[in-house]
Design a protein around this motif. Structure first.
Motif, PDB file in Angstrom:
ATOM      1  N   TYR A  67       0.854  -1.187   0.000  1.00 26.45           N
ATOM      2  CA  TYR A  67       0.000   0.000   0.000  1.00 26.45           C
ATOM      3  C   TYR A  67       0.889   1.237   0.000  1.00 26.45           C
ATOM      4  O   TYR A  67       1.887   1.291   0.705  1.00 26.45           O
ATOM      5  N   ARG A  68       0.523   2.256  -0.792  1.00 25.60           N
ATOM      6  CA  ARG A  68       1.417   3.415  -0.960  1.00 25.60           C
ATOM      7  C   ARG A  68       0.676   4.744  -0.853  1.00 25.60           C
ATOM      8  O   ARG A  68       1.075   5.724  -1.467  1.00 25.60           O
ATOM      9  N   ARG A  69      -0.356   4.822  -0.032  1.00 28.36           N
ATOM     10  CA  ARG A  69      -1.156   6.044   0.001  1.00 28.36           C
ATOM     11  C   ARG A  69      -0.436   7.226   0.640  1.00 28.36           C
ATOM     12  O   ARG A  69      -0.439   8.329   0.122  1.00 28.36           O
ATOM     13  N   ALA A  70       0.176   7.022   1.811  1.00 29.10           N
ATOM     14  CA  ALA A  70       0.873   8.118   2.489  1.00 29.10           C
ATOM     15  C   ALA A  70       2.103   8.497   1.685  1.00 29.10           C
ATOM     16  O   ALA A  70       2.934   7.670   1.345  1.00 29.10           O
ATOM     17  N   LYS A  85       1.431  18.825   5.733  1.00 32.60           N
ATOM     18  CA  LYS A  85       0.116  19.012   6.337  1.00 32.60           C
ATOM     19  C   LYS A  85      -0.122  18.041   7.496  1.00 32.60           C
ATOM     20  O   LYS A  85       0.517  16.994   7.590  1.00 32.60           O
ATOM     21  N   TYR A  86      -1.060  18.424   8.343  1.00 35.57           N
ATOM     22  CA  TYR A  86      -1.514  17.544   9.425  1.00 35.57           C
ATOM     23  C   TYR A  86      -2.557  16.614   8.804  1.00 35.57           C
ATOM     24  O   TYR A  86      -3.694  17.007   8.558  1.00 35.57           O
ATOM     25  N   THR A  87      -2.136  15.414   8.515  1.00 28.17           N
ATOM     26  CA  THR A  87      -2.967  14.494   7.737  1.00 28.17           C
ATOM     27  C   THR A  87      -3.394  13.297   8.571  1.00 28.17           C
ATOM     28  O   THR A  87      -2.584  12.709   9.285  1.00 28.17           O
ATOM     29  N   ILE A 127       2.934  14.175  10.614  1.00 23.13           N
ATOM     30  CA  ILE A 127       3.250  15.594  10.666  1.00 23.13           C
ATOM     31  C   ILE A 127       4.611  15.871  10.061  1.00 23.13           C
ATOM     32  O   ILE A 127       5.384  14.959   9.783  1.00 23.13           O
ATOM     33  N   MET A 128       4.891  17.146   9.901  1.00 20.60           N
ATOM     34  CA  MET A 128       6.170  17.631   9.390  1.00 20.60           C
ATOM     35  C   MET A 128       7.313  17.174  10.295  1.00 20.60           C
ATOM     36  O   MET A 128       7.132  16.988  11.495  1.00 20.60           O
ATOM     37  N   GLY A 129       8.509  17.007   9.742  1.00 18.79           N
ATOM     38  CA  GLY A 129       9.673  16.598  10.514  1.00 18.79           C
ATOM     39  C   GLY A 129      10.115  17.651  11.515  1.00 18.79           C
ATOM     40  O   GLY A 129       9.679  18.811  11.477  1.00 18.79           O
ATOM     41  N   VAL A 183      -5.680  21.079  16.370  1.00 11.75           N
ATOM     42  CA  VAL A 183      -5.272  21.193  14.970  1.00 11.75           C
ATOM     43  C   VAL A 183      -6.233  20.391  14.093  1.00 11.75           C
ATOM     44  O   VAL A 183      -6.389  19.185  14.272  1.00 11.75           O
ATOM     45  N   LYS A 184      -6.852  21.073  13.144  1.00  7.22           N
ATOM     46  CA  LYS A 184      -7.782  20.393  12.242  1.00  7.22           C
ATOM     47  C   LYS A 184      -7.018  19.689  11.124  1.00  7.22           C
ATOM     48  O   LYS A 184      -5.897  20.066  10.772  1.00  7.22           O
ATOM     49  N   ASN A 185      -7.666  18.675  10.567  1.00  3.63           N
ATOM     50  CA  ASN A 185      -7.062  17.906   9.480  1.00  3.63           C
ATOM     51  C   ASN A 185      -6.753  18.803   8.289  1.00  3.63           C
ATOM     52  O   ASN A 185      -7.503  19.729   7.972  1.00  3.63           O
ATOM     53  N   ASN A 186      -5.632  18.535   7.644  1.00  2.00           N
ATOM     54  CA  ASN A 186      -5.157  19.235   6.445  1.00  2.00           C
ATOM     55  C   ASN A 186      -4.566  20.614   6.723  1.00  2.00           C
ATOM     56  O   ASN A 186      -4.310  21.370   5.782  1.00  2.00           O
ATOM     57  N   TYR A 187      -4.334  20.938   7.992  1.00  2.25           N
ATOM     58  CA  TYR A 187      -3.637  22.188   8.292  1.00  2.25           C
ATOM     59  C   TYR A 187      -2.205  22.111   7.755  1.00  2.25           C
ATOM     60  O   TYR A 187      -1.506  21.118   7.962  1.00  2.25           O
TER      61      TYR A 187
END
Length: 291
Positions: free
Chosen positions: A76-79, A93-95, A115-117, A136-140
């Motif tokens: 699976y390769r979604r992320a 983004k906050y996914t 999240i970001m590194g 924090v909302k999704n996709n921020y």
């Protein structure tokens, strides 16, 4: 006259026995996978939220993809994953990632947040603290120079229990543990302090173990017999304060086209630790609410 003195034999890279035991093979994997599939929080509708954080290129997104692969029975390769080795984080983004069940609109009661590194140009510690509390909302889209403002539309003013983080997982590659930057260690420790204040359990995933031990490339089941793997885990434990029994070495799916039972075993073992820790936290929340 005597012959040349024989050189002492090189010390073995292995312990005589494995220092941690897990269930390898198809039978053990099926049992562990079923355990995770059967997991259900006590509160109806509750989702166990797992927040992954760590340095750039640690394998956070790859770990999510690897878990998805095990559950789906195929790669699976979604992320999104970056293989360029850049200093900037590929994740911006906050996914939120859900693990879908067989049905099209049904998912398991746990979610991942990537999240970001944590590098200098990476996510701010203050933003992670807000994420832990569910603000924090999704996709921020993270801003490395300015934290999320309460006036921002992606700021969640009234987080529910489902919005909050229930397990904090630090993801670090084995081949950088010795050289991890002091600034990154300080960020990890500060994030851990905030999580501790909130009672959130904290674990760690050590990725890329095959890049530090050639014996693992020969046989992944050597992982808990190799002295270097244990020493790497111990070094990381000392640096950030996470206990050894909360640290799990894994090999993410990266170049494989098909599933590998030994990779699955390590992924499942780490996921069981994560789910068990998170469920204990949720149980404590339920008890507090009922008091």
């Amino acid at each position: 006259m005597g012959g040349e003195e024989s050189k002492p034999a090189a010390p073995s890279p292995f312990f005589s026995t494995a220092w941690r035991n897990i269930a390898w093979g198809d039978s053990g994997n099926q049992k562990a996978l079923q355990y995770l599939k059967d997991y259900k929080p006590e509160t109806g509708g509750q989702k166990l939220r797992i927040l992954l954080h760590g340095p750039v290129g640690a394998g956070k997104s790859s770990f999510i993809n690897s878990v998805q692969s095990v559950f789906k029975g195929k790669i699976y390769r979604r992320a999104g994953v970056d293989n360029m080795g850049a200093d900037d984080s590929f994740t911006k983004k906050y996914t939120t990632y859900r693990v879908q069940k067989e049905g099209p609109k049904s998912s398991y009661p746990f979610v991942f947040n990537d999240i970001m590194g944590l590098e200098i140009k990476g996510v701010l510690v203050d933003d992670i603290k807000l994420a832990l509390r569910g603000h924090v909302k999704n996709n921020y889209t993270f801003n490395p120079v300015s934290k999320l403002s309460e006036k921002d539309p992606f700021y969640n003013k009234s987080p529910t229990d489902n919005d909050k983080v229930h397990v904090l997982v630090c993801v670090v590659p084995a081949n950088t543990v010795a050289d991890i930057k002091h600034a990154v260690v300080q960020k990890i420790r500060e994030i851990r302090m905030e999580a501790s204040d909130l009672g959130i359990p904290q674990l760690a995933i050590i990725t890329k173990i095959d890049e530090v031990c050639p014996e693992i490339k020969e046989d992944l089941k050597n992982v808990y017999r190799l002295k270097k793997v244990k020493a790497t885990m111990e070094e990381f434990s000392v640096k950030v304060g996470i206990p050894m029994n909360c640290i799990f070495p894994v090999k993410n799916y990266h170049e494989e086209d098909n599933l590998n039972r030994d990779i699955d075993s390590l992924i499942l073992s780490s996921m069981k630790g994560i789910i068990d820790a998170g469920n204990e936290f949720l149980d404590e929340l339920c008890q507090c609410d009922s008091d």
